[in-house]
Write a protein that holds these residues in place. Structure first.
Motif, PDB file in Angstrom:
ATOM      1  N   UNK A 157       0.830  -1.201   0.000  1.00 36.60           N
ATOM      2  CA  UNK A 157       0.000   0.000   0.000  1.00 36.60           C
ATOM      3  C   UNK A 157       0.870   1.260   0.000  1.00 36.60           C
ATOM      4  N   UNK A 158       1.860   1.319   0.879  1.00 36.24           N
ATOM      5  CA  UNK A 158       2.708   2.513   0.969  1.00 36.24           C
ATOM      6  C   UNK A 158       3.467   2.758  -0.332  1.00 36.24           C
ATOM      7  N   UNK A 159       3.996   1.709  -0.937  1.00 36.94           N
ATOM      8  CA  UNK A 159       4.695   1.841  -2.231  1.00 36.94           C
ATOM      9  C   UNK A 159       3.737   2.360  -3.302  1.00 36.94           C
ATOM     10  N   UNK A 160       2.532   1.801  -3.353  1.00 35.95           N
ATOM     11  CA  UNK A 160       1.553   2.212  -4.362  1.00 35.95           C
ATOM     12  C   UNK A 160       1.131   3.664  -4.177  1.00 35.95           C
ATOM     13  N   UNK A 161       1.169   4.151  -2.954  1.00 34.51           N
ATOM     14  CA  UNK A 161       0.809   5.539  -2.663  1.00 34.51           C
ATOM     15  C   UNK A 161       2.026   6.471  -2.746  1.00 34.51           C
ATOM     16  N   UNK A 162       3.145   5.972  -3.273  1.00 32.89           N
ATOM     17  CA  UNK A 162       4.384   6.756  -3.428  1.00 32.89           C
ATOM     18  C   UNK A 162       4.912   7.261  -2.086  1.00 32.89           C
ATOM     19  N   UNK A 163       4.774   6.432  -1.061  1.00 37.58           N
ATOM     20  CA  UNK A 163       5.279   6.728   0.279  1.00 37.58           C
ATOM     21  C   UNK A 163       6.056   5.513   0.806  1.00 37.58           C
ATOM     22  N   UNK A 164       7.144   5.146   0.136  1.00 39.85           N
ATOM     23  CA  UNK A 164       7.897   3.988   0.624  1.00 39.85           C
ATOM     24  C   UNK A 164       8.358   4.229   2.061  1.00 39.85           C
ATOM     25  N   UNK A 165       8.301   3.180   2.846  1.00 34.76           N
ATOM     26  CA  UNK A 165       8.612   3.303   4.265  1.00 34.76           C
ATOM     27  C   UNK A 165      10.104   3.179   4.531  1.00 34.76           C
ATOM     28  N   UNK A 166      10.533   3.954   5.489  1.00 35.64           N
ATOM     29  CA  UNK A 166      11.869   3.794   6.049  1.00 35.64           C
ATOM     30  C   UNK A 166      11.695   2.936   7.296  1.00 35.64           C
ATOM     31  N   UNK A 167      12.455   1.872   7.398  1.00 36.69           N
ATOM     32  CA  UNK A 167      12.346   0.982   8.556  1.00 36.69           C
ATOM     33  C   UNK A 167      13.356   1.427   9.605  1.00 36.69           C
ATOM     34  N   UNK A 168      12.870   1.592  10.827  1.00 37.08           N
ATOM     35  CA  UNK A 168      13.684   2.087  11.936  1.00 37.08           C
ATOM     36  C   UNK A 168      13.753   1.010  13.005  1.00 37.08           C
ATOM     37  N   UNK A 169      14.962   0.705  13.467  1.00 39.65           N
ATOM     38  CA  UNK A 169      15.131  -0.249  14.565  1.00 39.65           C
ATOM     39  C   UNK A 169      15.314   0.555  15.848  1.00 39.65           C
ATOM     40  N   UNK A 170      14.280   0.552  16.693  1.00 37.13           N
ATOM     41  CA  UNK A 170      14.332   1.284  17.948  1.00 37.13           C
ATOM     42  C   UNK A 170      15.315   0.607  18.900  1.00 37.13           C
ATOM     43  N   UNK A 171      15.983   1.378  19.754  1.00 37.31           N
ATOM     44  CA  UNK A 171      16.923   0.766  20.695  1.00 37.31           C
ATOM     45  C   UNK A 171      16.200  -0.059  21.749  1.00 37.31           C
TER      46      UNK A 171
END
Length: 187
Positions: A157-171
């Motif tokens: 969904x995010x890719x199709x909406x032109x909003x690719x996600x950045x994945x964050x690894x929380x500490x």
């Protein structure tokens, strides 16, 4: 400063569900009384299976905006998050910005809201640990509903909406017990 201009009228849950269907994203939705905070939403645990989430809409002084989704129980250190996102300081966005950029009201923030970001101003950051849980639960532009989707479905969904996600690894773990800085929480 980016223009604040969600579609008029903004897309709602039915529009979102049609879009998910178009993309072949499987989803299930549960209706419930409106919830505005993570604490209020905790009453749904056990009734709604899967990972419960916390969603933040924040910005920096340069007017860059982020929609950040993480596990509901996560403690969010805004200074750490700002550094992770490559900026110096984050503040929560006003209700006016929330309506203007994402076409939703407070308590309804979720990655689904990018369907209303017509200016492409908002960047999305997702908690890596949250993405490991199945399914994930978010408000579908309305805080009186919770919609469950898979990780693959959300990313599609995010890719199709032109909003690719950045994945964050929380500490640390999802309880945030290793954080020594001031923490902020919101729904």
């Amino acid at each position: 400063m980016p223009q604040i201009r969600a579609p008029s009228p903004p897309k709602g849950p039915d529009d979102l569900f049609r879009r998910l269907d178009e993309l072949g994203v499987s989803h299930t939705t549960v209706h419930h009384p409106p919830v505005f905070t993570v604490e209020e939403a905790s009453s749904l645990r056990g009734k709604v299976e899967g990972a419960h989430t916390k969603n933040l809409f924040v910005r920096d002084k340069k007017e860059r905006h982020w929609l950040v989704s993480c596990l509901a129980e996560r403690k969010v250190d805004l200074r750490w998050l700002a550094n992770e996102l490559g900026t110096k300081r984050l503040t929560f966005c006003s209700a006016r910005r929330l309506r203007g950029f994402l076409g939703i009201e407070a308590g309804s923030v979720s990655p689904f809201a990018v369907v209303n970001d017509v200016g492409g101003v908002v960047q999305v950051a997702l908690d890596a640990e949250m993405l490991e849980r199945q399914p994930m639960n978010f408000h579908p532009l309305d805080n009186s509903m919770t919609t469950a989707v898979s990780t693959d479905g959300l990313l599609r969904f995010l890719e199709a909406e032109a909003h690719p996600a950045r994945v964050v690894r929380f500490p640390g773990d999802s309880s945030g017990q290793d954080s020594s800085r001031p923490l902020a929480e919101t729904a």
